[in-house]
Design an enzyme around this catalytic site. Structure first.
Site, PDB file in Angstrom:
ATOM      1  N   THR A 151       0.867  -1.192   0.000  1.00 49.67           N
ATOM      2  CA  THR A 151       0.000   0.000   0.000  1.00 49.67           C
ATOM      3  C   THR A 151       0.903   1.241   0.000  1.00 49.67           C
ATOM      4  OG1 THR A 151      -0.199  -0.142   2.413  1.00 49.67           O
ATOM      5  CG2 THR A 151      -1.984  -1.074   1.116  1.00 49.67           C
ATOM      6  N   LYS A 177       4.130  -7.084   3.676  1.00 47.13           N
ATOM      7  CA  LYS A 177       3.936  -5.646   3.524  1.00 47.13           C
ATOM      8  C   LYS A 177       3.655  -5.053   4.903  1.00 47.13           C
ATOM      9  CE  LYS A 177       0.814  -3.197   3.348  1.00 47.13           C
ATOM     10  NZ  LYS A 177      -0.109  -2.505   4.298  1.00 47.13           N
ATOM     11  N   THR A 188      -1.270  -2.141   8.761  1.00 46.56           N
ATOM     12  CA  THR A 188      -1.726  -3.473   8.443  1.00 46.56           C
ATOM     13  C   THR A 188      -0.509  -4.251   8.002  1.00 46.56           C
ATOM     14  OG1 THR A 188      -3.985  -2.992   7.866  1.00 46.56           O
ATOM     15  CG2 THR A 188      -2.978  -4.860   6.768  1.00 46.56           C
ATOM     16  N   GLU A 274       6.611   4.450   7.205  1.00 48.26           N
ATOM     17  CA  GLU A 274       6.388   5.824   6.725  1.00 48.26           C
ATOM     18  C   GLU A 274       7.232   6.814   7.531  1.00 48.26           C
ATOM     19  OE1 GLU A 274       2.343   5.802   7.576  1.00 48.26           O
ATOM     20  OE2 GLU A 274       1.859   4.473   5.918  1.00 48.26           O
ATOM     21  N   ASN A 397       0.686  10.964   7.128  1.00 48.93           N
ATOM     22  CA  ASN A 397      -0.535  10.376   7.670  1.00 48.93           C
ATOM     23  C   ASN A 397      -1.675  11.363   7.869  1.00 48.93           C
ATOM     24  OD1 ASN A 397      -0.425   7.440   8.136  1.00 48.93           O
ATOM     25  ND2 ASN A 397       1.555   8.033   8.984  1.00 48.93           N
ATOM     26  N   THR A 402      -7.448  11.315   1.609  1.00 48.59           N
ATOM     27  CA  THR A 402      -7.892  12.407   0.744  1.00 48.59           C
ATOM     28  C   THR A 402      -6.940  12.632  -0.416  1.00 48.59           C
ATOM     29  OG1 THR A 402      -6.833  13.863   2.318  1.00 48.59           O
ATOM     30  CG2 THR A 402      -9.200  13.627   2.469  1.00 48.59           C
TER      31      THR A 402
END
Lengths: 402, 402
Positions: A151, A177, A188, A274, A397, A402
């Protein structure tokens, strides 16, 4: 025992084919993966403890109880979570359709989904793409599959080993992942593993549990996980060994290799989080119990003030003491020693005298270092891996859906 | 009962004098405060549950058990924590010296410190400044004292009320400092309160406990606090009422005003948190128990993914569901309703149909809004206040000691 690292991941295991394609769930990039085992495999799995579960996961929890597993279908870009009975029906419909194509029973199909929660699964896009996905299946398709399950990850994560145990050659490979902040509940985590050993389901489950405890559970923790977290291991018996039925030499060899595979995948996950600039190992020893050691390690690892200090290369050990103190375990602050790698900065609960700040800042500026906390209360030990909290993480994040 | 908000804070209470000066602990700005009560006051207090405690706080925990309190000495810029026996001796020396100056006993002096952990208290700077500090004491010095207890706070926080209860006029005033991210363990919270009522120590403690439960404990939580957290309330009897010895009308009037004071101070704390752009009220109802409601509210309030979504005005309700699910309480996801202020976005665990995104984004863009979570399992309710996680917060906290 001789262990060799192989190129690729899950399809380095004999009998495993895989594919990964773009079917249109995400605006671009691969988003649909398939793993197939010939012959069908014994399957073990570990799943999220979150009370809110993906509809795809609910179906998998149901199917994995039955006999053997032929295939695992994974989509990224949509978690199929909080989608109600319709989401479960979508999952069921996919397994029925795929079972028809593969000439197997729906119960032999497992599903996994990852992505946005609460949005309807684009069922037709997936259904329409199944023939193409099946056509793409190959023994070199592991990399494409590993890409299709991502993702927000930046790189695909796969690893494989072959092992020669007293003349018997077997393989273990896998892919994963992660992303998110790589800590409790924030990502996740999906991981798919395979081996060609012939092994009983209960022993496969036992080996998987231990491998996950020593790897993924040091970064994502039971009871504190995402809605879709899934680790599945397939064992298809292609190595033609006598079925492993007890905790003997071959079992232990398998355990060792499997643990190595999950360890490498977990480290890749951390590194790819991230906004992660550095990976920090929190080692607690001398706690009254293992439980206390774990709780303290996690409290330190989760403290925003600690994580931001790491980001800023700031040897602010007071924040470490504060986090240790608020874990709620019995400690004697005046006993505590803390070192960064091999540099002691706290002894007996107080700052070490002398000019250690420059050396500490140098250690913290590395992309990997260790924080050692010795409580001197007992024999409890624990290790947790964490990462810094960066400006990039927050930026990322704050604008995900959006 | 008639309640009037007064200008100023703690020195709006008759018999209370205060002062705040710069003594040199911080490079600039006021860093030393003194509150004195004439006559000496009954004192109640609530303190951090952190196992690592400031040496100043340890001394206060000891002193507050004895008779009446004449004065509270507070320094900012240094927490006097993890400073060992020397730090405790420093604290003791200060109380002895101040007691001599004020012609009282050392036990009637309380201390509080806030700032960097692990650094030696600059004792001589404080000692040398005590005469000047005492000289500055005045019945209009509350504002200076409120300034001197600040660390990273941007504004001083004070409030005072007078109350006419059946012809008896009494006062309640106070000041506080917070900053940090304003949530569990992330800020040292100091609060000093006073009233001129005559009240028994046990009843004063009871009223303070309730006021703090309904205010500060909604943002900083017992058992999960900084090393120096302190709330102290003095009652000096200048209102000349018959001593409050039971939970009657006057006690309840006092409770109401005291709760109002702590509520206002808590809201000021939240608003002034580092990098805080908005304050979010998490309201959970319909939980099986109050404990479950609190746990779920806190889990949502602490989720980094939820907090970054708030920062980005992103109505990502999947993150709310994920946080609710990982709290570990019994829930039925399919029953959950979620609204932002009055706008329902989730009903029965699924997204509300229709175009609500624009309205949701408008609500999230406010500097204050409410997230209502109805679990429909029972009667448990809880309210927790939290804030967004901003880029500014990370920047700020990555460079605090350096």
């Amino acid at each position: 025992m001789r262990i060799i690292r192989l190129a690729g991941g899950i399809t380095a295991v004999p009998g495993i084919r895989a594919a990964g394609i773009h079917c249109g769930i995400k605006p671009e990039g691969k988003d649909l993966a398939l793993i197939v085992s010939d012959p069908p495999a014994v399957a073990a799995g570990l799943f999220t403890q979150n009370k809110v579960k993906s509809e795809s996961l609910k179906l998998t929890l149901n199917h994995i109880k039955y006999g053997l597993t032929k295939a695992i279908l994974i989509n990224s870009g949509n978690a199929n979570c909080c989608t109600g009975p319709e989401g479960y029906n979508h999952a069921r419909e996919l397994t029925h359709l795929l079972a028809d194509y593969l000439n197997t029973s729906p119960h032999s199909i497992l599903l996994a989904s990852t992505g946005i929660i609460g949005k309807r699964l684009p069922l037709n896009k997936i259904k329409d793409s199944l023939p193409r996905l099946i056509q793409e299946l190959s023994t070199s398709g592991g990399g494409n599959a590993a890409e299709a399950i991502l993702t927000t990850d930046k790189i695909k994560k796969e690893v494989a080993f072959s092992c020669d145990y007293q003349g018997l050659v077997f393989h273990v490979g896998g892919m994963a992942k992660g992303a998110g902040m790589i800590h409790p509940h924030l990502a996740t985590m999906l991981c798919f593993l395979a081996t060609d050993l012939n092994i009983e389901k209960t022993l496969l489950q036992k080996a998987l549990k231990r491998a996950v405890d020593e790897s993924f559970n040091r970064i994502t923790i039971d009871g504190d996980t995402s809605t879709n977290d899934t680790v599945i291991c397939l064992a298809n018996g292609r190595a033609a060994n006598e079925r492993i039925r007890r905790d003997g030499g071959l079992y232990r060899a398998f355990q060792e290799v499997l643990s190595q595979v999950t360890l490498i995948l977990a480290q890749l996950l951390l590194r790819d989080g991230e906004g992660v600039n550095k990976v920090i190992e929190i080692r607690v020893r001398g706690a009254e119990t293992v439980k206390a050691a774990r709780l303290i390690a996690r409290t330190v690892a989760n403290s925003l003030l600690v994580k931001t200090a790491f980001y800023g290369n700031d040897p602010n050990w007071g924040r470490l003491m504060m986090a240790i103190g608020r874990a709620g375990c019995r400690i004697i602050p005046e006993k505590i020693d803390i070192s960064l790698d091999n540099l002691y900065i706290v002894k007996g609960g107080m700052e070490v005298k002398g000019a250690w700040e420059a050396e500490a800042a140098r250690i913290l500026a590395q992309d990997r270092f260790c924080v050692n906390i010795d409580l001197k209360m007992g024999k409890g030990e624990a290790i947790i891996w964490t990462c810094d909290l960066s400006v990039e993480y927050v930026k990322f994040n704050s604008h995900y859906t959006t």
